[in-house]
Design a protein around this motif. Structure first.
Motif, PDB file in Angstrom:
ATOM      1  N   LEU A  70       1.081  -1.459   0.398  1.00 26.65           N
ATOM      2  CA  LEU A  70       0.007   0.266   0.328  1.00 26.65           C
ATOM      3  C   LEU A  70       1.301   1.184   0.251  1.00 26.65           C
ATOM      4  CD1 LEU A  70      -2.892   1.575  -0.030  1.00 26.65           C
ATOM      5  CD2 LEU A  70      -2.722   0.973   2.464  1.00 26.65           C
ATOM      6  N   ALA A  71       1.844   1.678   0.349  1.00 24.85           N
ATOM      7  CA  ALA A  71       2.759   2.291   0.832  1.00 24.85           C
ATOM      8  C   ALA A  71       3.304   2.126  -0.690  1.00 24.85           C
ATOM      9  CB  ALA A  71       3.902   2.711   1.779  1.00 24.85           C
ATOM     10  N   THR A  72       3.339   1.769  -1.355  1.00 22.29           N
ATOM     11  CA  THR A  72       4.370   1.782  -2.199  1.00 22.29           C
ATOM     12  C   THR A  72       3.681   2.223  -3.608  1.00 22.29           C
ATOM     13  OG1 THR A  72       5.477  -0.120  -2.253  1.00 22.29           O
ATOM     14  CG2 THR A  72       5.546   0.297  -4.296  1.00 22.29           C
ATOM     15  N   TYR A  73       2.208   1.626  -3.275  1.00 25.05           N
ATOM     16  CA  TYR A  73       0.953   2.194  -4.377  1.00 25.05           C
ATOM     17  C   TYR A  73       1.032   3.491  -4.006  1.00 25.05           C
ATOM     18  CZ  TYR A  73      -3.706   3.569  -5.283  1.00 25.05           C
ATOM     19  OH  TYR A  73      -5.104   3.805  -5.288  1.00 25.05           O
ATOM     20  N   SER A  74       1.106   4.470  -3.119  1.00 28.78           N
ATOM     21  CA  SER A  74       0.552   5.373  -2.480  1.00 28.78           C
ATOM     22  C   SER A  74       1.811   5.987  -3.265  1.00 28.78           C
ATOM     23  CB  SER A  74       0.168   5.437  -1.017  1.00 28.78           C
ATOM     24  OG  SER A  74      -0.267   4.725  -0.646  1.00 28.78           O
ATOM     25  N   PHE A  75       3.072   5.333  -3.059  1.00 26.89           N
ATOM     26  CA  PHE A  75       4.260   6.777  -3.541  1.00 26.89           C
ATOM     27  C   PHE A  75       4.143   6.813  -4.976  1.00 26.89           C
ATOM     28  CE2 PHE A  75       8.468   6.777  -4.720  1.00 26.89           C
ATOM     29  CZ  PHE A  75       8.744   7.792  -4.180  1.00 26.89           C
ATOM     30  N   ALA A  76       3.405   5.695  -5.460  1.00 29.06           N
ATOM     31  CA  ALA A  76       3.700   5.570  -6.838  1.00 29.06           C
ATOM     32  C   ALA A  76       2.499   6.940  -7.372  1.00 29.06           C
ATOM     33  CB  ALA A  76       3.532   4.326  -7.618  1.00 29.06           C
ATOM     34  N   VAL A  96      -3.086   0.149  -9.374  1.00 30.59           N
ATOM     35  CA  VAL A  96      -3.477  -0.604  -8.688  1.00 30.59           C
ATOM     36  C   VAL A  96      -2.894  -1.902  -9.113  1.00 30.59           C
ATOM     37  CG1 VAL A  96      -5.527  -2.484  -8.384  1.00 30.59           C
ATOM     38  CG2 VAL A  96      -5.957  -0.442  -8.279  1.00 30.59           C
ATOM     39  N   VAL A  97      -2.092  -1.893 -10.257  1.00 35.94           N
ATOM     40  CA  VAL A  97      -0.990  -2.720 -10.845  1.00 35.94           C
ATOM     41  C   VAL A  97      -0.018  -2.913  -9.609  1.00 35.94           C
ATOM     42  CG1 VAL A  97      -0.157  -3.630 -12.730  1.00 35.94           C
ATOM     43  CG2 VAL A  97      -1.906  -2.609 -13.328  1.00 35.94           C
ATOM     44  N   VAL A  98       0.673  -1.736  -9.636  1.00 41.58           N
ATOM     45  CA  VAL A  98       1.757  -1.516  -8.772  1.00 41.58           C
ATOM     46  C   VAL A  98       1.579  -2.106  -7.684  1.00 41.58           C
ATOM     47  CG1 VAL A  98       3.217   0.407  -8.034  1.00 41.58           C
ATOM     48  CG2 VAL A  98       2.281   0.039 -10.388  1.00 41.58           C
ATOM     49  N   TRP A  99       0.463  -2.319  -6.863  1.00 45.38           N
ATOM     50  CA  TRP A  99      -0.355  -2.477  -5.671  1.00 45.38           C
ATOM     51  C   TRP A  99       0.186  -4.176  -5.439  1.00 45.38           C
ATOM     52  CZ3 TRP A  99      -4.873  -0.931  -2.585  1.00 45.38           C
ATOM     53  CH2 TRP A  99      -4.734  -1.386  -1.499  1.00 45.38           C
ATOM     54  N   PHE A 100      -1.053  -4.630  -6.864  1.00 43.95           N
ATOM     55  CA  PHE A 100      -0.781  -6.658  -6.500  1.00 43.95           C
ATOM     56  C   PHE A 100       0.507  -6.426  -6.920  1.00 43.95           C
ATOM     57  CE2 PHE A 100      -5.308  -5.323  -7.538  1.00 43.95           C
ATOM     58  CZ  PHE A 100      -6.019  -6.147  -5.974  1.00 43.95           C
ATOM     59  N   GLY A 101       1.561  -6.244  -7.191  1.00 38.02           N
ATOM     60  CA  GLY A 101       2.278  -6.922  -8.421  1.00 38.02           C
ATOM     61  C   GLY A 101       3.652  -6.498  -6.726  1.00 38.02           C
ATOM     62  N   VAL A 102       3.646  -5.893  -6.571  1.00 36.53           N
ATOM     63  CA  VAL A 102       4.175  -5.458  -5.244  1.00 36.53           C
ATOM     64  C   VAL A 102       3.856  -6.516  -4.039  1.00 36.53           C
ATOM     65  CG1 VAL A 102       5.092  -4.652  -3.118  1.00 36.53           C
ATOM     66  CG2 VAL A 102       5.075  -2.814  -5.426  1.00 36.53           C
ATOM     67  N   ALA A 103       2.971  -6.619  -3.913  1.00 30.54           N
ATOM     68  CA  ALA A 103       2.177  -7.265  -3.001  1.00 30.54           C
ATOM     69  C   ALA A 103       2.528  -8.911  -3.264  1.00 30.54           C
ATOM     70  CB  ALA A 103       0.505  -7.703  -2.651  1.00 30.54           C
ATOM     71  N   PHE A 104       1.928  -9.647  -4.524  1.00 26.13           N
ATOM     72  CA  PHE A 104       1.956 -10.782  -4.646  1.00 26.13           C
ATOM     73  C   PHE A 104       3.753 -11.527  -4.956  1.00 26.13           C
ATOM     74  CE2 PHE A 104      -1.751 -10.636  -6.458  1.00 26.13           C
ATOM     75  CZ  PHE A 104      -2.453 -11.428  -5.716  1.00 26.13           C
ATOM     76  N   ALA A 105       5.389  -9.900  -5.405  1.00 26.45           N
ATOM     77  CA  ALA A 105       5.870 -10.615  -5.473  1.00 26.45           C
ATOM     78  C   ALA A 105       6.777 -10.464  -3.794  1.00 26.45           C
ATOM     79  CB  ALA A 105       6.917  -9.014  -5.573  1.00 26.45           C
ATOM     80  N   LEU A 106       6.167  -9.558  -3.136  1.00 25.24           N
ATOM     81  CA  LEU A 106       6.305 -10.202  -1.882  1.00 25.24           C
ATOM     82  C   LEU A 106       6.538 -11.577  -1.083  1.00 25.24           C
ATOM     83  CD1 LEU A 106       6.240  -6.117   0.003  1.00 25.24           C
ATOM     84  CD2 LEU A 106       8.328  -7.230  -0.762  1.00 25.24           C
TER      85      LEU A 106
END
Length: 112
Positions: A70-76, A96-106
């Protein structure tokens, strides 16, 4: 019985965070302490009570990873809005793509 417990725990935690938010300066912090932390703690307390410590630990770890995403999404979104002057709708929908991408990558990197 479970609903009464949820009500009491949720109400107590939300009230405690509301008092904390009211005591802090600047007042813009009050919103940060009003919702997400109190709901997360109430959820963890219920998970611990109902499912045990192992389940609550998995829930807490998942919440932490979700917060990073969420923090990454907010920054983007902020970057797209302020630097590139995108519309709010376009920036949020794109990120939203960034949010899901970061979440699944983590999840894949840390949890396997």
């Amino acid at each position: 019985m479970e609903y009464a417990f949820r009500f009491l725990v949720g109400g107590a935690v939300v009230s405690a965070f509301a008092v904390l938010g009211d005591m802090l300066r600047p007042k813009s912090f009050a919103g940060l302490f009003g919702a997400a932390p109190s709901i997360a703690l109430a959820t963890l307390a219920l998970a611990f009570w109902k499912e045990g410590a192992g389940y609550a630990a998995i829930e807490g770890r998942s919440m932490a990873l979700g917060a990073v995403a969420l923090a990454t999404y907010s920054f983007a979104v902020c970057q797209l809005l302020m630097r590139w002057r995108w519309s709010a709708l376009a920036a949020t929908l794109t990120c939203v793509v960034v949010w899901f991408g970061v979440a699944f990558a983590l999840k894949l990197a840390l949890l396997g």
